[in-house]
Scaffold this active site. Structure first.
Site, PDB file in Angstrom:
ATOM      1  N   ASP A 165     -14.897  -1.706   9.224  1.00 60.12           N
ATOM      2  CA  ASP A 165     -15.775  -1.974   8.086  1.00 60.12           C
ATOM      3  C   ASP A 165     -16.866  -2.959   8.514  1.00 60.12           C
ATOM      4  OD1 ASP A 165     -14.139  -0.360   6.526  1.00 60.12           O
ATOM      5  OD2 ASP A 165     -12.863  -2.048   5.932  1.00 60.12           O
ATOM      6  N   SER A 196      -6.798  -2.775   1.949  1.00 64.68           N
ATOM      7  CA  SER A 196      -7.209  -2.144   0.686  1.00 64.68           C
ATOM      8  C   SER A 196      -7.647  -3.155  -0.365  1.00 64.68           C
ATOM      9  CB  SER A 196      -6.081  -1.264   0.137  1.00 64.68           C
ATOM     10  OG  SER A 196      -5.847  -0.178   0.996  1.00 64.68           O
ATOM     11  N   TYR A 222      -9.583   4.232  -4.443  1.00 66.42           N
ATOM     12  CA  TYR A 222      -8.607   5.317  -4.449  1.00 66.42           C
ATOM     13  C   TYR A 222      -8.496   6.109  -5.754  1.00 66.42           C
ATOM     14  CZ  TYR A 222      -7.090   2.847  -0.265  1.00 66.42           C
ATOM     15  OH  TYR A 222      -7.059   2.228   0.960  1.00 66.42           O
ATOM     16  N   ASN A 243      -9.157  -0.968  10.787  1.00 65.82           N
ATOM     17  CA  ASN A 243      -7.909  -0.347  10.336  1.00 65.82           C
ATOM     18  C   ASN A 243      -7.406   0.597  11.415  1.00 65.82           C
ATOM     19  OD1 ASN A 243      -7.945  -1.152   7.286  1.00 65.82           O
ATOM     20  ND2 ASN A 243      -9.998  -0.423   7.740  1.00 65.82           N
ATOM     21  N   GLU A 275     -13.386  -6.014   9.479  1.00 64.59           N
ATOM     22  CA  GLU A 275     -12.026  -5.759   9.941  1.00 64.59           C
ATOM     23  C   GLU A 275     -11.938  -4.350  10.485  1.00 64.59           C
ATOM     24  OE1 GLU A 275      -9.197  -4.630   6.488  1.00 64.59           O
ATOM     25  OE2 GLU A 275     -10.568  -6.107   5.620  1.00 64.59           O
ATOM     26  N   GLU A 323       0.820  -1.213   0.000  1.00 62.35           N
ATOM     27  CA  GLU A 323       0.000   0.000   0.000  1.00 62.35           C
ATOM     28  C   GLU A 323       0.857   1.267   0.000  1.00 62.35           C
ATOM     29  OE1 GLU A 323      -3.696  -0.268   2.527  1.00 62.35           O
ATOM     30  OE2 GLU A 323      -2.633  -2.013   3.297  1.00 62.35           O
ATOM     31  N   GLY A 381      -6.717   5.412   5.858  1.00 64.68           N
ATOM     32  CA  GLY A 381      -6.297   6.292   4.783  1.00 64.68           C
ATOM     33  C   GLY A 381      -6.664   7.742   5.048  1.00 64.68           C
ATOM     34  N   ARG A 413     -10.833   2.691  12.089  1.00 67.39           N
ATOM     35  CA  ARG A 413     -12.030   2.664  11.245  1.00 67.39           C
ATOM     36  C   ARG A 413     -12.408   1.213  10.987  1.00 67.39           C
ATOM     37  NH1 ARG A 413     -10.510   3.219   6.199  1.00 67.39           N
ATOM     38  NH2 ARG A 413     -11.496   1.238   5.651  1.00 67.39           N
TER      39      ARG A 413
END
Length: 322
Positions: free
Chosen positions: A265, A154, A224, A281, A279, A26, A285, A263
């Site tokens: 999901d 990602s 992205y 993070n 999951e 990433e 991002g 964050r």
């Protein structure tokens, strides 16, 4: 949710390194995140500088007098506890979760084990080590099934498997990124994400974002590099559903011992509107397409203010001495 930014003494923050780039798959996204964070901090008067661990030794942070780090690295060697451990040894405070929480959150299988033990909803899964085991997982979990590396982000290396004939290629792709491959039950329904800021009992969820990707394909490109994905914040979900997502996300964050920000999901199963955690993070991002800044704006916090608040919260897990 209110943040007292007036109490932040910008000069007292000292010299700040924005860690970006790195060695993970990433890297490109991390450079985008880091550039945004760097510009935001500088616009607030912070003495911030870029620092790429792929090009420079971390020991230079100490030699060059950096007082704290904003971690804008994503994936391995940045979000998995490795950089956090190095900064603990260097005694340089950093943003986000500590060593253990970062390491666990990066490992999707370990995360799911902890969540399942704590009674949090997450899709059923199998850990596989071969194409043959992937085919067996499809039989057990049913189609469609998600196959992905256990420690990437990602959607890198991810395949949605519809037929048994796809299992070999799906396993091979995921295994190029990680020897541990996760096969996960596919949850059909609304895709959402929810950021959390803070630590422990003070941790609070930001507004939920509902994601509508082209043909339901929220992949690396649509995350992205395109403008075709729709992000709804406010989410447009019933208030009770939004509150339940926020509740389980905060619980999931606290259960792993996360701090600073994160964050999670979440998929909402269409058949019964039940939310499932996918999951979390711990170094989300911060690009122009990123979701934490979008949610923060809905809560009244600009991108620049978010970056300033996060760097002001930089800390260390372990104290030395009394």
């Amino acid at each position: 949710m209110k943040f007292d930014l007036s109490s932040i003494d910008v000069k007292a923050l000292g010299k700040v390194a924005v860690l970006m780039g790195g060695l993970s798959a990433e890297r490109e996204v991390s450079l985008m995140s880091g550039t945004g964070v760097l510009q935001a901090l500088q616009s607030q008067g912070v003495d911030a500088h870029p620092f790429d661990p792929a090009e420079r030794d971390l020991c230079e942070l100490k030699r060059e007098g950096f007082a704290r780090c904003f971690i804008a690295l994503h994936g391995r060697f940045g979000e998995d506890g490795t950089v956090q451990g190095a900064l603990e040894l260097l005694r340089i405070p950093y943003t986000g979760s500590g060593v253990m929480a970062s390491s666990m959150a990066m490992d999707k299988i370990m995360t799911k084990r902890v969540w399942r033990f704590e009674g949090l909803p997450t899709p059923d899964w199998r850990l596989v080590g071969s194409a043959e085991e992937t085919r067996a997982a499809l039989q057990a979990l049913g189609a469609p099934m998600i196959v992905k590396p256990a420690r990437e982000g990602s959607t890198i290396g991810l395949t949605k498997v519809e037929r048994v004939e796809q299992c070999d290629a799906a396993y091979a792709l995921a295994a190029t990124y990680d020897p541990e491959v996760l096969c996960e039950e596919f949850i059909a329904g609304d895709e959402t994400t929810c950021p959390v800021l803070g630590e422990g009992v003070s941790a609070q969820a930001l507004p939920v974002i509902r994601i509508v990707a082209p043909e339901g394909n929220y992949d690396y490109q649509n995350k992205y590099f395109t403008d075709t994905t729709q992000y709804h914040c406010p989410s447009g979900l019933p208030q009770a559903e939004e509150r339940e997502i926020q509740r389980i996300v905060v619980q999931a964050y606290r259960t792993l011992g996360c701090r600073g920000w994160g964050r999670a999901d979440v998929m909402i199963r269409a058949s019964d509107r039940r939310p499932f955690l996918l999951e979390i993070n711990t170094s989300p991002g911060m690009t122009g397409h990123s979701l934490v800044p979008m949610s923060a704006r809905a809560a009244g916090l600009s991108y620049e203010q978010l970056c300033l608040w996060l760097v002001s919260q930089a800390g260390l897990e372990h104290r030395v001495g009394n």
